[in-house]
Design a protein around this motif. Sequence first.
Motif, PDB file in Angstrom:
ATOM      1  N   SER A  37       0.831  -1.210   0.000  1.00  0.00           N
ATOM      2  CA  SER A  37       0.000   0.000   0.000  1.00  0.00           C
ATOM      3  C   SER A  37       0.866   1.261   0.000  1.00  0.00           C
ATOM      4  N   ARG A  38       2.019   1.190   0.638  1.00  0.00           N
ATOM      5  CA  ARG A  38       2.927   2.342   0.647  1.00  0.00           C
ATOM      6  C   ARG A  38       3.593   2.533  -0.712  1.00  0.00           C
ATOM      7  N   VAL A  39       3.949   1.433  -1.357  1.00  0.00           N
ATOM      8  CA  VAL A  39       4.576   1.505  -2.679  1.00  0.00           C
ATOM      9  C   VAL A  39       3.593   2.051  -3.718  1.00  0.00           C
ATOM     10  N   LEU A  40       2.340   1.626  -3.608  1.00  0.00           N
ATOM     11  CA  LEU A  40       1.339   2.002  -4.604  1.00  0.00           C
ATOM     12  C   LEU A  40       0.759   3.394  -4.379  1.00  0.00           C
ATOM     13  N   SER A  73      -6.293   6.668   0.464  1.00  0.00           N
ATOM     14  CA  SER A  73      -6.209   5.582  -0.522  1.00  0.00           C
ATOM     15  C   SER A  73      -5.233   4.507  -0.056  1.00  0.00           C
ATOM     16  N   ARG A  74      -4.148   4.914   0.561  1.00  0.00           N
ATOM     17  CA  ARG A  74      -3.167   3.967   1.075  1.00  0.00           C
ATOM     18  C   ARG A  74      -3.787   3.079   2.148  1.00  0.00           C
ATOM     19  N   TYR A  75      -4.513   3.678   3.068  1.00  0.00           N
ATOM     20  CA  TYR A  75      -5.139   2.911   4.143  1.00  0.00           C
ATOM     21  C   TYR A  75      -6.201   1.966   3.585  1.00  0.00           C
ATOM     22  N   GLU A  76      -6.983   2.436   2.623  1.00  0.00           N
ATOM     23  CA  GLU A  76      -8.011   1.584   2.025  1.00  0.00           C
ATOM     24  C   GLU A  76      -7.378   0.435   1.241  1.00  0.00           C
ATOM     25  N   CYS A  77      -6.256   0.697   0.584  1.00  0.00           N
ATOM     26  CA  CYS A  77      -5.536  -0.354  -0.119  1.00  0.00           C
ATOM     27  C   CYS A  77      -5.029  -1.394   0.866  1.00  0.00           C
TER      28      CYS A  77
END
Length: 263
Positions: A81-84, A93-97
């Motif tokens: 999620s951090r990379v994306l 968006s990171r947390y939802e990923c």
Amino acid sequence: MSNVNKEELSAYFDQCLGECRNKLKLAAAQIQPRSAKALPIDRDELNAAIMASAVVGFLDGMSRRNKRIVKNTYAYCDIASRVLFPAKAQKVSRYECFKKLMFATGWTEYHGAFTRYKSTTAKLTMDNVALDIVHSVAGGIAGSAANALKIVADKTIEALKKQPEAIKLLEHHAAEAYGANFGVSVCKQDEEGEVTMAVGAVHYDASVNNTKVLFVEWDSSSVDIYQGKAHFALHEEDLRKEAECIKYLDDLRETIFMEYSPV
């Protein structure tokens, strides 16, 4: 969860994995080797560990197998999620990923939210913010385990203060330009082998750059803090995609995992 949802989650996981593999060289270049003075290699033997930008504490009675499942799935979902979604503006968006990837590996979520954190004090430390969040999540778990999870969370962070190499590793992964993103979680295992995990995620934006994330006092008016709360559960028979997580993590394993004892 319906079969259709499982299929959609599987496809999402595979899509994210493909994108992350393309970016693995960049991620690896940003990860520094572990120093000679580091803590023991992670063998799932101790009850606290660093998982890249997160720290986890395990209640007594957790099997080594379940500890490994937690570390493999959580670490992959966190890193992916951090990379994306690396940008500050992508924190939601990171947390939802992260959550969606956790679902794809078989975890069930009973509660989850990403909101602004409001401090009740003029001064704060991010470790105390994380504990406040984890305590809130643990308090919503039914049964006698709630207090035990809170105690383990406290001991895990207190012991971390005495482990400079572990702090260094976590902060290396957590620190961002003018802020940081990290997590604290605690886990328990019931008699049937089901794992319950309370997760507290912290994202903060600061007006000044500071590579120190934990155990540093901040003026609450100088930082914008966001919190992620999640309560996950998993039984090994529902586990999916672990082999893919392990394969991705293998090249990074010695620079993202580190054990220590919360006692």
